[in-house]
Enzyme design. Structure first.
Site, PDB file in Angstrom:
ATOM      1  N   GLU A  36       1.587  27.330 -16.422  1.00 48.36           N
ATOM      2  CA  GLU A  36       1.551  27.180 -17.882  1.00 48.36           C
ATOM      3  C   GLU A  36       1.931  25.766 -18.299  1.00 48.36           C
ATOM      4  OE1 GLU A  36      -0.296  29.414 -18.635  1.00 48.36           O
ATOM      5  OE2 GLU A  36       0.756  30.671 -20.090  1.00 48.36           O
TER       6      GLU A  36
ATOM      7  N   THR B 187      -4.063  25.045 -26.229  1.00 47.07           N
ATOM      8  CA  THR B 187      -2.694  25.392 -26.621  1.00 47.07           C
ATOM      9  C   THR B 187      -1.883  24.125 -26.906  1.00 47.07           C
ATOM     10  OG1 THR B 187      -2.753  27.430 -25.352  1.00 47.07           O
ATOM     11  CG2 THR B 187      -0.579  26.556 -25.843  1.00 47.07           C
TER      12      THR B 187
END
Ligand code: HSE
Length: 307
Positions: free
Chosen positions: A128, A181
């Site tokens: 991530e 993101t």
């Protein structure tokens, strides 16, 4: 076992009131990944079907997550990974998390499960970090644990699996645009007012209580986000219309899935989730926005072996 094939679920992070701390796993949407042992002490990505993503280990989320696991393992070999990538990157349903979580979960199985779910989340968070610059756990935790998960604390990492009411269904619509993101985090404010905090933690507590008590009405009353949604929704085509029409069609609540552009709604029962899907489809068809849509029960298992 030398080789394993796994299903890596898509996930909905934030779930309106739980920015960076709450997430849930989906059943009907996800990637497939094959992981096999190799003698060399490294990770090799040999094939990615479906999407144009980097094969270099250091530049691929499953590679980076796998290296984090290898660094903590006394296993002297390594792993080869093939990915059938069905979740589009930048869609807001945890594409990078599915690859990171799937890789480390599969490796752990092949090694005879030396690592706990909490440790697997820590490895997957490195993926991530590569994908979005921030090692958030609200997608990888539900992907690994299944169901709903709460990140009670990041330091030290503390993941709480949350009970899932049996009739809870998610509808997710993905307007065909990509939002990174990292970009959608840059537009957020870094401070909130006390009044906003009070609203948000009231709703988060309410949602957790509603999930434990299978109180669908309380779940619906709690699915609000007054902090992130007003800022990010500007990037999403017809967000307000989709949301209003979904609630009108019977959804308990509706919000942005992760960092968007996907929009999710939760409903009691599959028939209601289908009505919500019909309303979302109609809304986008009327204004000419191309989309993908999914209806899914909450996946209480997380990553699972399929071969
Ligand atoms: N909590 C993260 C965010 C999830 O909203 O930025 C990203 O999928």
């Amino acid at each position: 076992m030398e080789e394993i094939k796994v299903f890596c679920p898509a996930t909905i992070a934030n779930v309106s009131c739980g920015f960076d701390v709450l997430g849930l796993a989906l059943d009907s949407v996800g990637d497939e990944m094959t992981v096999r042992k190799i003698p060399e002490n490294t990770i090799r990505i040999t094939k990615i079907l479906g999407q144009d993503l980097p094969l270099e280990t250091d530049n691929n989320v499953s590679g980076v997550a796998g290296l984090a696991l290898l660094a903590k393992s006394d296993y002297e070999g390594g792993f080869e990974i093939e990915i059938d990538k069905r979740i589009k990157p930048g869609s807001g349903i945890g594409s990078s998390a599915a690859s990171s979580a799937g890789a480390v979960w599969a490796m752990n199985e092949l090694l005879g499960k030396p690592f706990s779910n909490l440790e697997l989340v820590q490895f997957a968070m490195q993926g991530e970090k590569l994908a979005s610059d921030v090692a958030h756990a609200d997608n990888v935790a539900p992907a690994i644990y299944g169901g709903f998960t709460l990140v009670r604390s990041y330091d030290p990492l503390d993941i709480i699996p949350i009970s899932t009411p049996s009739e809870l269904y998610a509808t997710v619509i993905h307007p065909q645009i990509e939002i990174k993101t990292s970009d959608s985090r840059k537009i957020l404010r870094t401070t909130i007012s006390l009044a906003q905090g009070i609203q948000q933690w009231g709703n988060l507590g309410g949602l957790i209580a509603g999930l434990y008590q299978s109180d669908y009405d309380l779940i619906g009353r709690s699915l609000h986000d007054h902090i992130v949604e007003p800022i990010r929704s500007i990037l999403i085509p017809a967000f307000d219309k989709i949301k209003a029409n979904s609630i009108e069609a019977g959804a308990l609540g509706c919000g942005i899935s992760g960092s968007g552009p996907s929009i999710f709604a939760l409903s009691k029962g599959e028939a209601n989730a289908q009505k919500v899907a019909d309303s979302m489809k109609e809304t986008y068809k009327n204004i000419g926005v191309a989309f993908d849509i999914h209806i899914s029960k909450v996946n209480t298992q997380g990553v699972k072996k399929i071969a």
